[in-house]
Write an enzyme that holds these catalytic residues in place. Sequence first.
Site, PDB file in Angstrom:
ATOM      1  N   SER A   7       0.842  -1.196   0.000  1.00 52.22           N
ATOM      2  CA  SER A   7       0.000   0.000   0.000  1.00 52.22           C
ATOM      3  C   SER A   7       0.876   1.244   0.000  1.00 52.22           C
ATOM      4  CB  SER A   7      -0.907   0.009   1.224  1.00 52.22           C
ATOM      5  OG  SER A   7      -1.547   1.273   1.350  1.00 52.22           O
ATOM      6  N   HIS A  32      -1.034  -1.248  -4.243  1.00 60.18           N
ATOM      7  CA  HIS A  32      -2.345  -1.028  -3.642  1.00 60.18           C
ATOM      8  C   HIS A  32      -2.536   0.473  -3.431  1.00 60.18           C
ATOM      9  CE1 HIS A  32      -5.917  -2.530  -1.568  1.00 60.18           C
ATOM     10  NE2 HIS A  32      -5.703  -1.602  -0.650  1.00 60.18           N
ATOM     11  N   ASP A  34      -4.856   3.191  -1.902  1.00 63.83           N
ATOM     12  CA  ASP A  34      -5.934   3.460  -0.943  1.00 63.83           C
ATOM     13  C   ASP A  34      -6.482   4.864  -1.138  1.00 63.83           C
ATOM     14  OD1 ASP A  34      -6.176   1.094   0.734  1.00 63.83           O
ATOM     15  OD2 ASP A  34      -4.141   1.514   1.403  1.00 63.83           O
ATOM     16  N   MET A  36      -9.241   7.535   0.084  1.00 65.46           N
ATOM     17  CA  MET A  36     -10.121   7.838   1.213  1.00 65.46           C
ATOM     18  C   MET A  36     -10.696   9.240   1.055  1.00 65.46           C
ATOM     19  SD  MET A  36      -7.660   6.513   4.283  1.00 65.46           S
ATOM     20  CE  MET A  36      -6.696   5.015   4.121  1.00 65.46           C
ATOM     21  N   HIS A  65      -8.304   0.672  -4.308  1.00 68.63           N
ATOM     22  CA  HIS A  65      -9.248   0.405  -3.213  1.00 68.63           C
ATOM     23  C   HIS A  65      -9.962   1.705  -2.865  1.00 68.63           C
ATOM     24  CE1 HIS A  65      -9.729  -0.922   1.289  1.00 68.63           C
ATOM     25  NE2 HIS A  65     -10.868  -0.841   0.662  1.00 68.63           N
ATOM     26  N   MET A  67     -12.244   3.653  -0.755  1.00 67.55           N
ATOM     27  CA  MET A  67     -12.932   3.785   0.530  1.00 67.55           C
ATOM     28  C   MET A  67     -13.669   5.120   0.528  1.00 67.55           C
ATOM     29  SD  MET A  67      -9.998   2.229   3.088  1.00 67.55           S
ATOM     30  CE  MET A  67      -8.608   2.699   2.050  1.00 67.55           C
ATOM     31  N   MET A 136     -11.217  -6.619   4.960  1.00 67.23           N
ATOM     32  CA  MET A 136     -10.523  -5.641   5.802  1.00 67.23           C
ATOM     33  C   MET A 136     -10.215  -6.278   7.158  1.00 67.23           C
ATOM     34  SD  MET A 136      -9.977  -2.982   4.033  1.00 67.23           S
ATOM     35  CE  MET A 136      -9.260  -2.079   5.422  1.00 67.23           C
ATOM     36  N   GLY A 141      -9.244   3.392   7.213  1.00 66.54           N
ATOM     37  CA  GLY A 141      -9.073   4.817   7.422  1.00 66.54           C
ATOM     38  C   GLY A 141      -7.656   5.219   7.766  1.00 66.54           C
ATOM     39  N   PHE A 142      -6.900   4.323   8.402  1.00 63.91           N
ATOM     40  CA  PHE A 142      -5.542   4.660   8.825  1.00 63.91           C
ATOM     41  C   PHE A 142      -4.623   3.456   8.671  1.00 63.91           C
ATOM     42  CE2 PHE A 142      -8.415   7.408  11.166  1.00 63.91           C
ATOM     43  CZ  PHE A 142      -7.846   8.660  10.995  1.00 63.91           C
ATOM     44  N   GLY A 143      -3.372   3.707   8.314  1.00 63.90           N
ATOM     45  CA  GLY A 143      -2.390   2.640   8.232  1.00 63.90           C
ATOM     46  C   GLY A 143      -1.805   2.337   9.598  1.00 63.90           C
ATOM     47  N   GLY A 144      -1.072   1.221   9.685  1.00 59.87           N
ATOM     48  CA  GLY A 144      -0.353   0.881  10.906  1.00 59.87           C
ATOM     49  C   GLY A 144      -1.178   0.307  12.027  1.00 59.87           C
ATOM     50  N   ASP A 174      -6.384  -6.850   3.837  1.00 52.63           N
ATOM     51  CA  ASP A 174      -5.776  -5.527   3.967  1.00 52.63           C
ATOM     52  C   ASP A 174      -5.876  -5.039   5.408  1.00 52.63           C
ATOM     53  OD1 ASP A 174      -4.863  -2.947   3.713  1.00 52.63           O
ATOM     54  OD2 ASP A 174      -6.467  -2.255   2.394  1.00 52.63           O
ATOM     55  N   GLY A 175      -4.701  -4.803   6.015  1.00 49.08           N
ATOM     56  CA  GLY A 175      -4.677  -4.197   7.338  1.00 49.08           C
ATOM     57  C   GLY A 175      -3.881  -4.999   8.347  1.00 49.08           C
ATOM     58  N   GLY A 176      -2.775  -4.485   8.798  1.00 53.79           N
ATOM     59  CA  GLY A 176      -1.996  -5.136   9.844  1.00 53.79           C
ATOM     60  C   GLY A 176      -1.300  -6.408   9.417  1.00 53.79           C
TER      61      GLY A 176
END
Length: 214
Positions: A7, A32, A34, A36, A65, A67, A136, A141-144, A174-176
């Site tokens: 991403s 990827h 993102d 938003m 993606h 969002m 998801m 909404g936020f990375g990390g 997607d995510g973590g």
Amino acid sequence: MAKIAPSILAADFARLGEDVKNICDIGVDYLHIDIMDGSFVPNISFGSAVMKSLNEYINAPYDVHLMIDNPDNLLEDFVTENTEFITVHQEACRHLNRTVQHIHSLGVKAGVSINPATPVSALENILEYVDLVLVMSVNPGFGGQKFIPSALEKIAQLKEIREKKGYNYLIEVDGGAGVGNAEAIREAGCDIIVSGTAVFKAEDRVEAIAKIKG
């Protein structure tokens, strides 16, 4: 082995082109993207102009993606010769089947995503029409953010449905996602792993990508 889609939300925006070129030169399967809007999710990232500005730096297809609310209004903006997937959220589309048809009409593969609180059953009537399902594993909404383990159950469910029904969609998460949980994600049945921080912030990007892909 899974494919990887870093991403660019985790890239260094002060030197975005250079950072993305480095990732592509290492060898990734997708980039990827993102998007938003500050409405569907509580954050704003960037628009199609930033994505298109990367065209000269990349040799990997875009995995877009969205969002955003009312994605149908902006689908055309994200269609380029490098765009392979455009994914919309089930929660953002009043007429999801129509939106998927719209994406296909633009010559792009269509994906649908679900948030952590949305069950796989919400996709029952659309799975035969999509090319990608994005699970998801954080609240968007936020990375990390930290990986939500229940995503593994959703991936396994989607794999089982695909095998039972003979569908052809790819499963993405997607995510973590990173080196520490990539094996469990792959074993659950994931085809594409989105990983931002774990790739762009890695001391050794080549090693991180290899370990995540398996």
